[in-house]
Design an enzyme around this catalytic site. Structure first.
Site, PDB file in Angstrom:
ATOM      1  N   GLY A   1     106.971  44.199   7.490  1.00 57.85           N
ATOM      2  CA  GLY A   1     105.988  43.772   8.489  1.00 57.85           C
ATOM      3  C   GLY A   1     105.823  44.738   9.648  1.00 57.85           C
ATOM      4  O   GLY A   1     105.248  44.387  10.678  1.00 57.85           O
TER       5      GLY A   1
ATOM      6  N   LYS B   1      93.129  45.686  21.879  1.00 58.04           N
ATOM      7  CA  LYS B   1      92.857  47.002  22.497  1.00 58.04           C
ATOM      8  C   LYS B   1      91.372  47.339  22.519  1.00 58.04           C
ATOM      9  O   LYS B   1      90.976  48.343  23.097  1.00 58.04           O
ATOM     10  CB  LYS B   1      93.595  48.101  21.709  1.00 58.04           C
ATOM     11  CG  LYS B   1      95.088  48.057  21.866  1.00 58.04           C
ATOM     12  CD  LYS B   1      95.791  48.957  20.882  1.00 58.04           C
ATOM     13  CE  LYS B   1      96.009  48.309  19.539  1.00 58.04           C
ATOM     14  NZ  LYS B   1      96.970  47.248  19.455  1.00 58.04           N
TER      15      LYS B   1
ATOM     16  N   GLU C   1     100.459  47.712   9.590  1.00 57.79           N
ATOM     17  CA  GLU C   1      99.287  46.890   9.313  1.00 57.79           C
ATOM     18  C   GLU C   1      99.233  46.645   7.800  1.00 57.79           C
ATOM     19  O   GLU C   1      99.836  47.404   7.028  1.00 57.79           O
ATOM     20  CB  GLU C   1      98.020  47.656   9.739  1.00 57.79           C
ATOM     21  CG  GLU C   1      97.919  47.930  11.225  1.00 57.79           C
ATOM     22  CD  GLU C   1      97.729  46.666  12.042  1.00 57.79           C
ATOM     23  OE1 GLU C   1      97.007  45.762  11.602  1.00 57.79           O
ATOM     24  OE2 GLU C   1      98.337  46.575  13.125  1.00 57.79           O
TER      25      GLU C   1
ATOM     26  N   LEU D   1     105.640  46.113  27.912  1.00 55.64           N
ATOM     27  CA  LEU D   1     106.489  47.068  28.640  1.00 55.64           C
ATOM     28  C   LEU D   1     105.750  47.448  29.928  1.00 55.64           C
ATOM     29  O   LEU D   1     104.524  47.523  29.925  1.00 55.64           O
ATOM     30  CB  LEU D   1     106.721  48.349  27.818  1.00 55.64           C
ATOM     31  CG  LEU D   1     107.611  48.266  26.589  1.00 55.64           C
ATOM     32  CD1 LEU D   1     107.655  49.628  25.911  1.00 55.64           C
ATOM     33  CD2 LEU D   1     109.014  47.813  26.953  1.00 55.64           C
TER      34      LEU D   1
ATOM     35  N   LYS E   1      95.431  53.199  22.475  1.00 56.34           N
ATOM     36  CA  LYS E   1      96.431  52.959  23.529  1.00 56.34           C
ATOM     37  C   LYS E   1      96.406  54.082  24.559  1.00 56.34           C
ATOM     38  O   LYS E   1      96.498  53.828  25.764  1.00 56.34           O
ATOM     39  CB  LYS E   1      97.831  52.839  22.907  1.00 56.34           C
ATOM     40  CG  LYS E   1      98.004  51.570  22.075  1.00 56.34           C
ATOM     41  CD  LYS E   1      99.374  51.545  21.414  1.00 56.34           C
ATOM     42  CE  LYS E   1      99.537  50.322  20.539  1.00 56.34           C
ATOM     43  NZ  LYS E   1     100.747  50.366  19.718  1.00 56.34           N
TER      44      LYS E   1
ATOM     45  N   ARG F   1      87.278  31.248  11.810  1.00 56.42           N
ATOM     46  CA  ARG F   1      86.483  30.288  11.028  1.00 56.42           C
ATOM     47  C   ARG F   1      86.402  28.900  11.632  1.00 56.42           C
ATOM     48  O   ARG F   1      85.515  28.131  11.337  1.00 56.42           O
ATOM     49  CB  ARG F   1      87.090  30.149   9.616  1.00 56.42           C
ATOM     50  CG  ARG F   1      87.060  31.426   8.800  1.00 56.42           C
ATOM     51  CD  ARG F   1      88.192  31.492   7.792  1.00 56.42           C
ATOM     52  NE  ARG F   1      89.458  31.842   8.411  1.00 56.42           N
ATOM     53  CZ  ARG F   1      90.575  31.143   8.292  1.00 56.42           C
ATOM     54  NH1 ARG F   1      90.611  30.064   7.565  1.00 56.42           N
ATOM     55  NH2 ARG F   1      91.682  31.537   8.909  1.00 56.42           N
TER      56      ARG F   1
ATOM     57  N   ASP G   1      95.136  53.535  16.155  1.00 58.25           N
ATOM     58  CA  ASP G   1      95.698  52.541  17.068  1.00 58.25           C
ATOM     59  C   ASP G   1      96.299  53.239  18.303  1.00 58.25           C
ATOM     60  O   ASP G   1      96.121  52.797  19.441  1.00 58.25           O
ATOM     61  CB  ASP G   1      96.778  51.785  16.265  1.00 58.25           C
ATOM     62  CG  ASP G   1      97.359  50.635  17.015  1.00 58.25           C
ATOM     63  OD1 ASP G   1      96.602  49.691  17.306  1.00 58.25           O
ATOM     64  OD2 ASP G   1      98.569  50.665  17.307  1.00 58.25           O
TER      65      ASP G   1
END
Ligand SMILES: NC(=O)c1ccc[n+]([C@@H]2O[C@H](COP(=O)([O-])OP(=O)(O)OC[C@H]3O[C@@H](n4cnc5c(N)ncnc54)[C@H](OP(=O)(O)O)[C@@H]3O)[C@@H](O)[C@H]2O)c1
Length: 351
Positions: A199, A114, A202, A148, A217, A44, A213
């Site tokens: 946490g 991603k 998502e 990684l 990857k 925003r 997701d």
């Protein structure tokens, strides 16, 4: 190290960790002190300072700014000359669709998102092609495994003449945690709620449970390994039953119990066979796929703690005994460190 001008898109969990890291390390690292943060943006607003923003002030400046007309103004502010780096710490498809153009304009791109290389094959090709044609670099270490050495190892193997034969991995921190915790005594949905509160998932946990997701990857790893997969080529098993998938986000959390019976059946079948249920992504001669697997306890992918990612690679030199890479594959601090590593490497190569 060449002085570089840097623009940051996205100041959420990862972007704000990057600002803290820049602030903390710039007094002791000449390479970091040579970076000029010319602006930051969220979806925003936009805060710009062509002579440089102090990372510690960036969020306050952003909060005090007028609603932005066009986040792309941040890219313009990088100017036309010198080393320019755009960092994408958003999950915004519209920004990811711009990466190839930015590279073509002479701006290096460093991304945690991603949706650049893990979306349509045409977008991946545009990014690789623009970088090659314009001599600009695409820093992607943060996009899979939060830095990684996965993509780096795959590229090093290929550069050294190896062909990558197969890749298998647990690539979701949240699913790794959930399946390591799940022993059939508590409902899976209760663990999902707990993971969300901590946490690990998502905001809408269906985004993790759908395998989407992880599919992205695997696409990024496969393409880096030389297997140019179309995005639909990954067979993806969703853990979300249709009845749950159809609900609007606000009611889905209350209906998570719909996942319990199918998960329990899979768990019990694996348990009776002396196996462990894991969420696995694979690329091999049988194609690319993502889903639950019941693994022998000795399988390298059945081990690992907490939210760790584990990736197993087979190549010409690692034919019988594969290369195993394991470690924290999510989290704001490791992801921000991976972004900054890529920025510094680009600045160092430009010197
Ligand atoms: N968190 C992790 O452990 C982790 C690990 C590896 C990779 N990643 C990846 O890193 C990225 C960021 O993750 P996160 O956890 O930091 O997400 P997040 O907390 O949701 O933050 C996303 C940020 O991007 C901003 N944004 C959205 N659209 C934008 C646009 N068009 N222009 C500029 N900014 C925009 C959002 O602004 P608003 O607040 O205005 O919406 C917000 O500041 C994602 O792609 C994620 O997949 C995350």
């Amino acid at each position: 190290v060449a002085p570089a001008r840097v623009a940051l898109f996205g100041v959420g969990t990862v972007g704000s960790a990057l600002l803290r890291r820049l602030d903390r390390l710039r007094a002791t690292s000449p390479a970091i002190a040579a970076l000029t943060l010319i602006g930051v943006a969220n979806s925003r607003q936009l805060a710009l300072a062509t002579r440089g923003l102090a990372p510690a002030d960036a969020l306050a400046r952003l909060a005090a700014s007028e609603p932005a007309v066009e986040p792309e103004a941040l890219l313009e502010a990088l100017g036309e000359h010198g080393v320019r780096i755009a960092i994408d710490a958003s999950a915004c498809d519209a920004l990811a669709s711009r990466h190839a153009d930015w590279l073509a304009r002479g701006v290096h791109v460093v991304t945690a998102c991603k949706l650049g290389q893990g979306a349509a094959l045409s977008r991946w090709r545009a990014i690789r092609g623009a970088g090659e044609r314009h001599g600009t670099r695409y820093g992607d270490a943060a996009s899979v495994g939060a830095g990684l050495p996965l993509l780096r190892s795959i590229r090093a193997l290929r550069a050294g003449g190896d062909r990558v034969h197969a890749i298998a991995g647990t690539l979701s921190g949240s699913l790794a945690w959930l399946l390591a915790q799940y022993d059939g005594t508590r409902p899976f949905s209760a663990l999902v709620r707990e993971a969300r509160a901590q946490g690990y998932t998502e905001p809408d946990p269906r985004d993790d449970l759908s395998g989407e997701d992880v599919r992205r990857k695997l696409l990024i790893l496969a393409r880096a390994a030389g297997v140019e997969l179309e995005s639909e080529a990954v067979r993806t098993e969703s853990l979300v039953p249709d009845a749950l998938a159809l609900l609007p986000a606000r009611s889905a959390l209350d209906a998570l119990e719909l996942i319990d019976a199918p998960l329990r059946a899979r768990f019990l079948a694996a348990h009776r066979a002396g196996r462990r249920l894991r969420h696995v992504a694979r690329l091999d001669a049988d194609g690319a796929r993502v889903g639950l697997e019941a693994l022998a306890p000795s399988d390298p992918l059945a081990q690992g703690e907490g939210c760790d990612n584990r990736v197993v690679l087979w190549s010409d030199r690692y034919r019988d005994r594969p290369l195993v890479i394991q470690g924290p594959g999510a989290g704001a601090d490791v992801t921000a460190a991976a972004l900054l590593d890529d920025v510094l490497e680009i600045a160092a190569r430009a010197a």
